[in-house]
Design a protein around this motif. Structure first.
Motif, mmCIF file in Angstrom:
data_model
loop_
_atom_site.group_PDB
_atom_site.id
_atom_site.type_symbol
_atom_site.label_atom_id
_atom_site.label_comp_id
_atom_site.label_asym_id
_atom_site.label_seq_id
_atom_site.Cartn_x
_atom_site.Cartn_y
_atom_site.Cartn_z
ATOM 1 N N GLY A 293 22.209 47.986 25.654
ATOM 2 C CA GLY A 293 22.049 47.241 24.415
ATOM 3 C C GLY A 293 21.576 48.095 23.262
ATOM 4 N N SER A 294 21.274 47.447 22.146
ATOM 5 C CA SER A 294 20.856 48.175 20.950
ATOM 6 C C SER A 294 19.512 48.857 21.182
ATOM 7 N N VAL A 295 19.306 49.949 20.485
ATOM 8 C CA VAL A 295 18.084 50.744 20.625
ATOM 9 C C VAL A 295 17.032 50.233 19.647
ATOM 10 N N THR A 296 15.811 50.069 20.153
ATOM 11 C CA THR A 296 14.697 49.626 19.305
ATOM 12 C C THR A 296 13.650 50.705 19.096
ATOM 13 N N GLY A 297 13.669 51.760 19.897
ATOM 14 C CA GLY A 297 12.671 52.805 19.735
ATOM 15 C C GLY A 297 13.131 54.138 20.283
ATOM 16 N N ILE A 298 12.750 55.215 19.597
ATOM 17 C CA ILE A 298 12.991 56.585 20.062
ATOM 18 C C ILE A 298 11.679 57.340 19.894
ATOM 19 N N HIS A 299 11.143 57.871 21.001
ATOM 20 C CA HIS A 299 9.816 58.492 20.954
ATOM 21 C C HIS A 299 9.795 59.776 21.776
ATOM 22 N N ARG A 300 8.956 60.699 21.383
ATOM 23 C CA ARG A 300 8.715 61.899 22.168
ATOM 24 C C ARG A 300 7.822 61.533 23.351
ATOM 25 N N VAL A 301 8.223 61.936 24.542
ATOM 26 C CA VAL A 301 7.425 61.659 25.739
ATOM 27 C C VAL A 301 6.229 62.603 25.771
ATOM 28 N N ALA A 329 21.941 60.421 17.991
ATOM 29 C CA ALA A 329 21.964 59.196 17.195
ATOM 30 C C ALA A 329 23.165 59.246 16.261
ATOM 31 N N THR A 330 24.136 58.352 16.479
ATOM 32 C CA THR A 330 25.324 58.297 15.626
ATOM 33 C C THR A 330 25.319 57.055 14.746
ATOM 34 N N CYS A 331 24.229 56.285 14.803
ATOM 35 C CA CYS A 331 24.118 55.107 13.946
ATOM 36 C C CYS A 331 23.911 55.542 12.498
ATOM 37 N N GLN A 332 24.125 54.621 11.577
ATOM 38 C CA GLN A 332 23.877 54.954 10.175
ATOM 39 C C GLN A 332 22.396 55.279 9.988
ATOM 40 N N SER A 333 22.121 56.253 9.137
ATOM 41 C CA SER A 333 20.793 56.850 9.093
ATOM 42 C C SER A 333 19.704 55.859 8.708
ATOM 43 N N TRP A 334 20.022 54.843 7.904
ATOM 44 C CA TRP A 334 19.003 53.864 7.517
ATOM 45 C C TRP A 334 18.443 53.110 8.727
ATOM 46 N N LEU A 335 19.221 52.998 9.786
ATOM 47 C CA LEU A 335 18.745 52.276 10.960
ATOM 48 C C LEU A 335 17.580 52.991 11.629
ATOM 49 N N LEU A 336 17.453 54.290 11.403
ATOM 50 C CA LEU A 336 16.359 55.056 11.996
ATOM 51 C C LEU A 336 15.020 54.734 11.340
ATOM 52 N N THR A 337 15.049 54.023 10.216
ATOM 53 C CA THR A 337 13.790 53.600 9.584
ATOM 54 C C THR A 337 13.673 52.084 9.496
ATOM 55 N N THR A 338 14.756 51.358 9.682
ATOM 56 C CA THR A 338 14.697 49.898 9.528
ATOM 57 C C THR A 338 14.859 49.135 10.838
ATOM 58 N N GLN A 339 15.655 49.655 11.768
ATOM 59 C CA GLN A 339 15.929 48.935 13.012
ATOM 60 C C GLN A 339 15.336 49.618 14.236
ATOM 61 N N ILE A 340 15.104 50.914 14.150
ATOM 62 C CA ILE A 340 14.659 51.696 15.302
ATOM 63 C C ILE A 340 13.311 52.334 14.969
ATOM 64 N N ALA A 341 12.322 52.099 15.808
ATOM 65 C CA ALA A 341 11.009 52.727 15.635
ATOM 66 C C ALA A 341 11.091 54.154 16.155
ATOM 67 N N CYS A 342 10.945 55.131 15.262
ATOM 68 C CA CYS A 342 11.062 56.544 15.616
ATOM 69 C C CYS A 342 9.746 57.267 15.345
ATOM 70 N N ASP A 343 9.369 58.149 16.246
ATOM 71 C CA ASP A 343 8.232 59.013 15.967
ATOM 72 C C ASP A 343 8.542 59.866 14.738
ATOM 73 N N GLU A 344 7.593 59.960 13.830
ATOM 74 C CA GLU A 344 7.819 60.774 12.631
ATOM 75 C C GLU A 344 8.059 62.231 12.971
ATOM 76 N N GLU A 345 7.411 62.710 14.031
ATOM 77 C CA GLU A 345 7.503 64.132 14.348
ATOM 78 C C GLU A 345 8.893 64.543 14.839
ATOM 79 N N LEU A 346 9.768 63.572 15.134
ATOM 80 C CA LEU A 346 11.104 63.916 15.616
ATOM 81 C C LEU A 346 11.945 64.581 14.541
ATOM 82 N N PHE A 347 11.641 64.306 13.270
ATOM 83 C CA PHE A 347 12.309 64.968 12.155
ATOM 84 C C PHE A 347 11.249 65.543 11.224
ATOM 85 N N SER A 348 11.624 66.587 10.518
ATOM 86 C CA SER A 348 10.736 67.099 9.469
ATOM 87 C C SER A 348 10.674 66.085 8.335
ATOM 88 N N GLN A 349 9.649 66.209 7.498
ATOM 89 C CA GLN A 349 9.546 65.299 6.359
ATOM 90 C C GLN A 349 10.715 65.478 5.404
#
Length: 560
Positions: A293-301, A329-349
């Motif tokens: 199903g759809s992804v709701t979170g991406i986190h560093r273990v 991640a091939t979803c549209q980039s806005w989903l990484l901040t609106t639909q999917i909870a991502c650790d900030e450290e996964l990308f640089s600022q």
């Protein structure tokens, strides 16, 4: 479609002139990974074209792609069939594919799909075109049938492109695949035109200044190639130049039976030449027949001491969390901040800035099925087709006609509109959208009863209203080149800090050619190379991959 011919214009750069089509078809293959990593899982977030190209190629490398998809396979290659799976097709997303998309068509040929010329305005496939502006209607089968005003607009556009932007020189370099000549011209244009809009180019060129405002207005309404382009006037001129220099806006084909056959075909295709996996393995079989199903979170273990590991956790809508050594991640980039909870450290600022500043364009389509292609009927009083492919300043903007046989059910795209014109449709249900389109077309074809031919209910889409997409595709604004560079270059991760490695991005919004399937395919292949390198693999020295040549051929970097 036949393989590309030598000296053809293809989507070869211009920002990164790497021959993806040649890399894919080289007899030595694209590369390999160490056997100890065979069978390792890689999460693919998004089951659109980019995700399934990557899944297919990662399978061939001996990895196990695990596909997550919240809607349905195909992404923005969404083909709706009227009256069942064998009925005529309404292409709600991508529907026309330039033959210059040589890597995309590699997969079309691999899957054995049939194509046909797309019925764009003033092409043989459309038979005839009607241009309706300010209440005045013109019928044409070629540009020469239109008033001199339209030829003057076309000549001004062609002249400005060549004089200011060296279109002829760029295309000559692409035909020869001369990376040195291509980069010499293109890399000089990037800093000059990144901050300038499409409209700025048109309005300030000598060619258009010598004409009237009416010429610029007609150019916006009717445009070049596929139709009016005023909805793109705010975009960076670099983005428009990429379209014309790679012939993306000409010589386009449709996929018979539906464009979604490409990603769906890659999902189900049985592969006989994969490393590690037995003959007949498919992405579908490795995923147990359906995506997660759809992804709701991406986190560093993190380990028990709270220290970051080299694994990434993906949580889906069911609440299940699985760990992976790599995630794409091939979803549209806005989903990484609106639909999917991502650790900030996964990308640089700076990457987060680029992902958030991506600007998506709105798009709306409404289709109906009709009993037959009645538009081929000839009016005995005029000798003209009773209806034609139509470009207008009215609410419909573009109306396209699709047919199979002379008496078979056919399809009309009543309205295809963008940005503010698409927003006018946003509040309305499908029936109301159809009524608005029919009302507009009644002024262009006052004696034609289109409604009497309609069979069944209309089908419509507004991509900005879909939580899985939030827009049709990226439309880069002036000043966005640096953001695009960050996103596009992200697949080369060797110099990144460890906490940012292992999560890759791909899709047409990551590419320099948004809205075109070729951009989705090329960035997908970039990520395949990046994931292969992440597992310690490599391309053959005789067939270097995109990351191997990135320092030499990569996009010019502008100072921050």
């Amino acid at each position: 479609m036949t393989p590309r011919t030598p000296d053809a214009v293809t989507v070869f750069g211009p920002d990164f002139p790497f021959a993806y089509d040649d890399w894919l078809t080289a007899p030595e293959g694209v590369g390999s990974i160490p056997p100890e990593h065979h069978g390792a899982e890689v999460a693919i977030v998004g089951g659109g074209l980019s995700g399934l190209v990557a899944a297919h190629e990662l399978l061939r490398l001996g990895l196990k792609p695990v596909v997550y998809e919240g809607a349905r396979l195909g992404g923005r290659l969404r083909s709706e069939h009227f009256g069942g799976p064998d009925g005529p097709v309404a292409e709600m997303g991508g529907m026309r594919f330039p033959i210059s998309s040589s890597t995309f068509f590699h997969y079309v040929r691999t899957l054995g799909l049939a194509t046909a010329p797309f019925p764009n305005p003033l092409t043989p496939a459309s038979r005839s075109t009607v241009v309706d502006l300010e209440g005045e209607t013109f019928y044409a089968t070629s540009l020469d049938d239109l008033p001199d005003l339209f030829r003057e607009v076309a000549d001004a556009w062609d002249g400005a492109l060549d004089r200011i932007l060296h279109l002829g020189g760029l295309q000559a370099a692409i035909r020869r695949r001369d990376t040195g000549a291509l980069k010499a011209i293109w890399d000089a244009l990037v800093p000059l035109w990144d901050d300038r809009s499409f409209y700025d180019f048109v309005a300030t060129s000598e060619e258009f200044q010598a004409l009237s405002f009416r010429h610029r207005e007609v150019f916006g309404q009717v445009g070049f190639g596929t139709g009016g382009w005023d909805s793109d006037f705010a975009n960076s001129m670099l983005e428009i130049l990429r379209v014309v220099v790679t012939n993306c806006d000409s010589d386009q084909h449709l996929i018979r039976g539906g464009a979604d056959q490409v990603p769906r075909g890659l999902w189900s295709r049985r592969v006989d030449d994969a490393a590690h996996w037995p003959e007949g393995t498919s992405v579908e079989s490795l995923n147990g027949g359906s995506p997660r199903g759809s992804v709701t979170g991406i986190h560093r273990v993190r380990d028990s001491a709270g220290t970051a590991t080299d694994r990434i956790a993906v949580t889906d809508e069911s609440g299940e969390t699985r760990e992976y050594p790599a995630v794409l991640a091939t979803c549209q980039s806005w989903l990484l901040t609106t639909q999917i909870a991502c650790d900030e450290e996964l990308f640089s600022q700076k990457m987060w800035m680029a992902l958030d500043r991506t600007r998506y364009m709105q798009s709306s389509k409404t289709f109906v099925m009709v009993d037959r292609p009645f538009w081929n009927d000839v009016d005995p009083a005029t000798g003209r087709h009773v209806m034609s492919m139509t470009l207008t300043d009215r609410l419909t903007r573009g109306t396209y006609l699709f047919e199979e046989g002379p008496e078979d059910p056919a399809v009309i795209c009543l309205t295809y509109s963008w940005m503010s014109d698409a927003l006018k449709m946003l509040p309305h249900p499908a029936e109301r959208r159809m009524e608005l389109a029919l009302e507009a077309l009644s002024h262009i074809y006052p004696g034609l009863d289109i409604r009497s031919h309609i069979v069944g209910d209309p089908i419509t889409v507004s991509w900005e209203d879909d939580v899985h997409f939030l827009g049709a595709f990226k439309g880069a604004l002036p000043g966005h080149y640096r953001y695009n560079h960050r996103m596009y270059s992200h697949f080369v991760q060797q110099a990144m800090p460890p906490e940012e490695r292992g999560l890759f991005i791909a899709g047409d919004d990551v590419s320099f050619t948004p809205a075109w399937a070729e951009g989705a395919v090329q960035t997908s292949l970039n990520s395949v190379w990046g994931i292969m390198a992440h597992f310690g693999g490599s391309s053959p020295a005789t067939n270097p991959g995109p990351g191997d040549l990135f320092d030499e051929l990569g996009p010019i970097r502008l100072p921050d």
